[in-house]
Scaffold this motif. Structure first.
Motif, PDB file in Angstrom:
ATOM      1  N   LYS A 101      -6.346 -14.286  -1.001  1.00 28.79           N
ATOM      2  CA  LYS A 101      -5.752 -13.744  -0.461  1.00 28.79           C
ATOM      3  C   LYS A 101      -4.283 -14.137  -0.953  1.00 28.79           C
ATOM      4  O   LYS A 101      -3.000 -13.279  -0.853  1.00 28.79           O
ATOM      5  N   ASP A 102      -3.936 -15.545  -1.042  1.00 32.07           N
ATOM      6  CA  ASP A 102      -3.061 -15.856  -1.196  1.00 32.07           C
ATOM      7  C   ASP A 102      -2.522 -16.382  -2.546  1.00 32.07           C
ATOM      8  O   ASP A 102      -1.354 -16.260  -2.173  1.00 32.07           O
ATOM      9  N   LYS A 103      -2.987 -16.197  -3.311  1.00 36.98           N
ATOM     10  CA  LYS A 103      -2.424 -15.775  -4.506  1.00 36.98           C
ATOM     11  C   LYS A 103      -1.092 -14.236  -4.935  1.00 36.98           C
ATOM     12  O   LYS A 103      -1.362 -13.456  -4.574  1.00 36.98           O
ATOM     13  N   PRO A 104      -0.327 -14.884  -5.689  1.00 38.56           N
ATOM     14  CA  PRO A 104       0.466 -13.783  -6.280  1.00 38.56           C
ATOM     15  C   PRO A 104      -0.173 -13.091  -7.106  1.00 38.56           C
ATOM     16  O   PRO A 104      -0.734 -12.902  -8.378  1.00 38.56           O
ATOM     17  N   VAL A 105       0.071 -11.455  -6.540  1.00 41.83           N
ATOM     18  CA  VAL A 105      -0.624 -10.360  -6.722  1.00 41.83           C
ATOM     19  C   VAL A 105       0.600  -9.321  -7.663  1.00 41.83           C
ATOM     20  O   VAL A 105       1.383  -8.942  -7.455  1.00 41.83           O
ATOM     21  N   LEU A 106       0.488  -8.845  -8.862  1.00 41.62           N
ATOM     22  CA  LEU A 106       0.884  -8.338  -9.774  1.00 41.62           C
ATOM     23  C   LEU A 106       0.472  -6.982  -9.897  1.00 41.62           C
ATOM     24  O   LEU A 106      -0.631  -7.201 -10.721  1.00 41.62           O
ATOM     25  N   LEU A 107       1.009  -5.971  -9.643  1.00 43.34           N
ATOM     26  CA  LEU A 107       0.373  -4.625 -10.133  1.00 43.34           C
ATOM     27  C   LEU A 107       1.184  -4.192 -11.100  1.00 43.34           C
ATOM     28  O   LEU A 107       2.676  -3.672 -10.784  1.00 43.34           O
ATOM     29  N   ILE A 108       0.605  -3.881 -11.805  1.00 46.03           N
ATOM     30  CA  ILE A 108       1.394  -2.988 -12.983  1.00 46.03           C
ATOM     31  C   ILE A 108       1.083  -1.354 -12.911  1.00 46.03           C
ATOM     32  O   ILE A 108       0.338  -1.003 -13.412  1.00 46.03           O
ATOM     33  N   GLY A 109       2.329  -0.536 -12.669  1.00 42.38           N
ATOM     34  CA  GLY A 109       1.821   0.773 -12.677  1.00 42.38           C
ATOM     35  C   GLY A 109       2.533   1.491 -11.219  1.00 42.38           C
ATOM     36  O   GLY A 109       2.741   0.545 -10.004  1.00 42.38           O
ATOM     37  N   ALA A 110       3.028   2.457 -11.016  1.00 43.96           N
ATOM     38  CA  ALA A 110       3.271   2.865 -10.154  1.00 43.96           C
ATOM     39  C   ALA A 110       3.074   4.433  -9.763  1.00 43.96           C
ATOM     40  O   ALA A 110       3.644   4.997  -8.709  1.00 43.96           O
ATOM     41  N   GLY A 111       1.971   4.607  -9.911  1.00 48.09           N
ATOM     42  CA  GLY A 111       1.287   5.888 -10.097  1.00 48.09           C
ATOM     43  C   GLY A 111       0.311   6.612  -8.431  1.00 48.09           C
ATOM     44  O   GLY A 111       0.242   5.818  -7.310  1.00 48.09           O
ATOM     45  N   GLY A 112      -0.356   7.667  -8.292  1.00 51.95           N
ATOM     46  CA  GLY A 112      -1.031   7.938  -7.481  1.00 51.95           C
ATOM     47  C   GLY A 112      -2.099   7.157  -7.103  1.00 51.95           C
ATOM     48  O   GLY A 112      -2.110   5.843  -6.355  1.00 51.95           O
ATOM     49  N   ALA A 113      -2.268   6.013  -8.013  1.00 55.52           N
ATOM     50  CA  ALA A 113      -3.886   4.565  -7.896  1.00 55.52           C
ATOM     51  C   ALA A 113      -3.313   3.720  -7.695  1.00 55.52           C
ATOM     52  O   ALA A 113      -3.521   3.096  -6.493  1.00 55.52           O
ATOM     53  N   ALA A 114      -2.077   3.646  -7.643  1.00 60.11           N
ATOM     54  CA  ALA A 114      -1.153   2.466  -7.960  1.00 60.11           C
ATOM     55  C   ALA A 114      -0.971   1.967  -6.181  1.00 60.11           C
ATOM     56  O   ALA A 114      -1.777   1.493  -5.960  1.00 60.11           O
ATOM     57  N   ARG A 115      -0.461   3.761  -5.717  1.00 58.78           N
ATOM     58  CA  ARG A 115      -0.044   3.098  -4.159  1.00 58.78           C
ATOM     59  C   ARG A 115      -1.269   3.310  -3.506  1.00 58.78           C
ATOM     60  O   ARG A 115      -1.221   2.295  -2.865  1.00 58.78           O
ATOM     61  N   GLY A 116      -2.360   3.664  -3.835  1.00 59.71           N
ATOM     62  CA  GLY A 116      -3.251   3.667  -2.947  1.00 59.71           C
ATOM     63  C   GLY A 116      -4.022   2.949  -3.244  1.00 59.71           C
ATOM     64  O   GLY A 116      -4.206   1.861  -2.110  1.00 59.71           O
ATOM     65  N   ILE A 117      -4.342   1.738  -4.458  1.00 61.17           N
ATOM     66  CA  ILE A 117      -4.083  -0.036  -4.219  1.00 61.17           C
ATOM     67  C   ILE A 117      -3.326  -0.366  -3.273  1.00 61.17           C
ATOM     68  O   ILE A 117      -3.787  -1.938  -2.804  1.00 61.17           O
ATOM     69  N   ALA A 118      -2.264  -0.748  -3.608  1.00 64.65           N
ATOM     70  CA  ALA A 118      -0.410  -1.523  -3.427  1.00 64.65           C
ATOM     71  C   ALA A 118      -1.048  -1.204  -1.616  1.00 64.65           C
ATOM     72  O   ALA A 118      -1.197  -2.427  -0.797  1.00 64.65           O
ATOM     73  N   PHE A 119      -1.075  -0.332  -0.839  1.00 61.62           N
ATOM     74  CA  PHE A 119      -1.454  -0.545   0.275  1.00 61.62           C
ATOM     75  C   PHE A 119      -3.257  -0.635   1.088  1.00 61.62           C
ATOM     76  O   PHE A 119      -2.840  -1.783   2.098  1.00 61.62           O
ATOM     77  N   ALA A 120      -3.650  -0.646  -0.145  1.00 60.11           N
ATOM     78  CA  ALA A 120      -4.890  -0.987   0.344  1.00 60.11           C
ATOM     79  C   ALA A 120      -4.755  -2.577   0.626  1.00 60.11           C
ATOM     80  O   ALA A 120      -5.524  -3.193   1.759  1.00 60.11           O
ATOM     81  N   MET A 121      -4.526  -3.328  -0.564  1.00 58.84           N
ATOM     82  CA  MET A 121      -4.345  -4.976  -1.180  1.00 58.84           C
ATOM     83  C   MET A 121      -3.622  -5.445   0.685  1.00 58.84           C
ATOM     84  O   MET A 121      -3.943  -5.950   1.063  1.00 58.84           O
ATOM     85  N   GLN A 122      -2.325  -4.582   0.846  1.00 64.53           N
ATOM     86  CA  GLN A 122      -1.326  -5.261   1.650  1.00 64.53           C
ATOM     87  C   GLN A 122      -2.301  -4.964   3.534  1.00 64.53           C
ATOM     88  O   GLN A 122      -2.430  -5.676   4.487  1.00 64.53           O
ATOM     89  N   GLN A 123      -3.170  -3.659   3.425  1.00 68.69           N
ATOM     90  CA  GLN A 123      -4.141  -3.614   4.911  1.00 68.69           C
ATOM     91  C   GLN A 123      -4.971  -4.394   4.617  1.00 68.69           C
ATOM     92  O   GLN A 123      -5.172  -5.192   5.445  1.00 68.69           O
ATOM     93  N   GLN A 124      -5.810  -5.104   3.521  1.00 68.47           N
ATOM     94  CA  GLN A 124      -6.812  -5.708   3.346  1.00 68.47           C
ATOM     95  C   GLN A 124      -6.084  -7.408   3.322  1.00 68.47           C
ATOM     96  O   GLN A 124      -7.163  -8.617   3.170  1.00 68.47           O
ATOM     97  N   GLY A 125      -4.940  -8.119   3.453  1.00 66.83           N
ATOM     98  CA  GLY A 125      -4.550  -8.946   3.680  1.00 66.83           C
ATOM     99  C   GLY A 125      -3.675 -10.085   2.566  1.00 66.83           C
ATOM    100  O   GLY A 125      -3.407 -10.994   1.936  1.00 66.83           O
ATOM    101  N   TYR A 126      -3.644  -9.071   0.880  1.00 65.02           N
ATOM    102  CA  TYR A 126      -3.063  -9.355   0.705  1.00 65.02           C
ATOM    103  C   TYR A 126      -1.608  -9.255   0.177  1.00 65.02           C
ATOM    104  O   TYR A 126      -1.186  -7.956  -0.207  1.00 65.02           O
ATOM    105  N   GLU A 127      -0.902 -10.039   0.486  1.00 66.31           N
ATOM    106  CA  GLU A 127       0.614  -9.711   1.080  1.00 66.31           C
ATOM    107  C   GLU A 127       1.494 -10.332   0.108  1.00 66.31           C
ATOM    108  O   GLU A 127       2.574  -9.587   0.187  1.00 66.31           O
ATOM    109  N   ASN A 128       1.372 -10.654  -0.387  1.00 59.73           N
ATOM    110  CA  ASN A 128       2.475 -11.686  -1.815  1.00 59.73           C
ATOM    111  C   ASN A 128       2.222 -10.283  -2.946  1.00 59.73           C
ATOM    112  O   ASN A 128       1.778 -10.755  -3.485  1.00 59.73           O
TER     113      ASN A 128
END
Length: 276
Positions: A120-147
């Motif tokens: 969870k401390d590793k820098p994460v690169l999310l590629i894309g900004a569609g509907g699935a991307a929004r869901g994954i971004a918020f869920a990862m943030q919620q689960q402690g992936y903050e970078n």
């Protein structure tokens, strides 16, 4: 009365959702069926009205309708509202339509099932900004992936998600390619690589660090061009199959109040898709 469910999208012929849910219905002796429905963007409003009129108990929503469907629903789950994207619709006892998003939580379950919870401390690169991307971004943030960094062809779309999360940064695909070595986890969240589409790459993985964790949300084919290229660079691969099964299982729970067997389903679908 027999219940029925569906998945709507464009394209839809690649979807394994009908096979998965119908197998779960059989396993649990539930009198229900699940069908694919091809819905173009122009037909979305009438399709939602039709499914409601015809008595569907619920349905899944896939590309490209996850955000566009929201105005046609009666209410949203708190997480779906925050994400601005829906992939599961439940017909309530009152007959109203409630939208949920199981993509993000399903992805995190799949990722941690594959590589554990110690990254969870590793820098994460999310590629894309569609509907699935929004869901994954918020869920990862919620689960402690903050970078978190979101890369997209249209940077403004990525920036909109970052602004809503209140953390992270938005960059272009060109910037992402140039700084690839800075990231320990990459998540490919566009439709690139779908079996029914063009086998395209968002950018080159030449600068990818050996040992990085690379995931793709596309599950058919299991090994997308993106994952193949990442594997050649020595990355740890996470296919989209686990996310697909886990998000489906969460939807199943919303519809029927029961938890299906995800392990056996992952094994079955892996065999159908050629294994890995």
């Amino acid at each position: 009365m027999k219940k029925w469910f569906a998945v709507m999208g464009d394209p839809i012929e690649h979807s394994k959702s009908p096979a998965m849910h119908n197998a779960w219905f059989r396993e649990k002796s539930i009198d229900a069926t699940y069908i694919p429905v091809h819905v173009s963007s122009e037909s979305l409003e009438s399709a939602v009205a039709g499914l409601k009129t015809l008595g569907a108990s619920g349905w899944n929503v896939t590309i490209p309708h996850k955000t566009a469907i929201i105005p046609y629903l009666d209410e949203l789950d708190e997480l779906a509202e925050k994400m601005g994207a829906v992939n599961t619709v439940v017909r309530t006892k009152e007959g109203t339509l409630k939208g949920y998003n199981t993509d993000g939580v399903g992805f995190v379950r799949s990722l941690e099932e594959a590589v554990g919870k110690s990254h969870k401390d590793k820098p994460v690169l999310l590629i894309g900004a569609g509907g699935a991307a929004r869901g994954i971004a918020f869920a990862m943030q919620q689960q402690g992936y903050e970078n978190l960094t979101i890369a997209n062809r249209t940077v403004a779309n990525a920036q909109a998600i970052v602004d809503e999360m209140g953390t992270g940064q938005a960059i272009s695909l060109t910037e992402a390619e140039a700084t690839l070595a800075d990231f320990g986890i990459l998540v490919q969240m566009t439709s690139a690589g779908l079996a029914t589409g063009n086998f395209s790459m968002p950018f080159s993985l030449d600068r990818l660090t050996k040992g990085a964790i690379v995931a793709d949300i596309v599950y058919n084919p299991l090994m997308t061009p993106f994952l193949q290229a990442a594997e050649e660079k020595g990355a740890t691969i996470v296919t989209g199959l686990g996310m697909f099964v886990h998000q489906g299982a969460i939807a199943f729970e919303y519809w029927l109040g029961e938890s299906p067997n995800t392990n056996s389903m992952i094994a079955q679908l892996k065999a159908q898709l050629g294994g890995y």
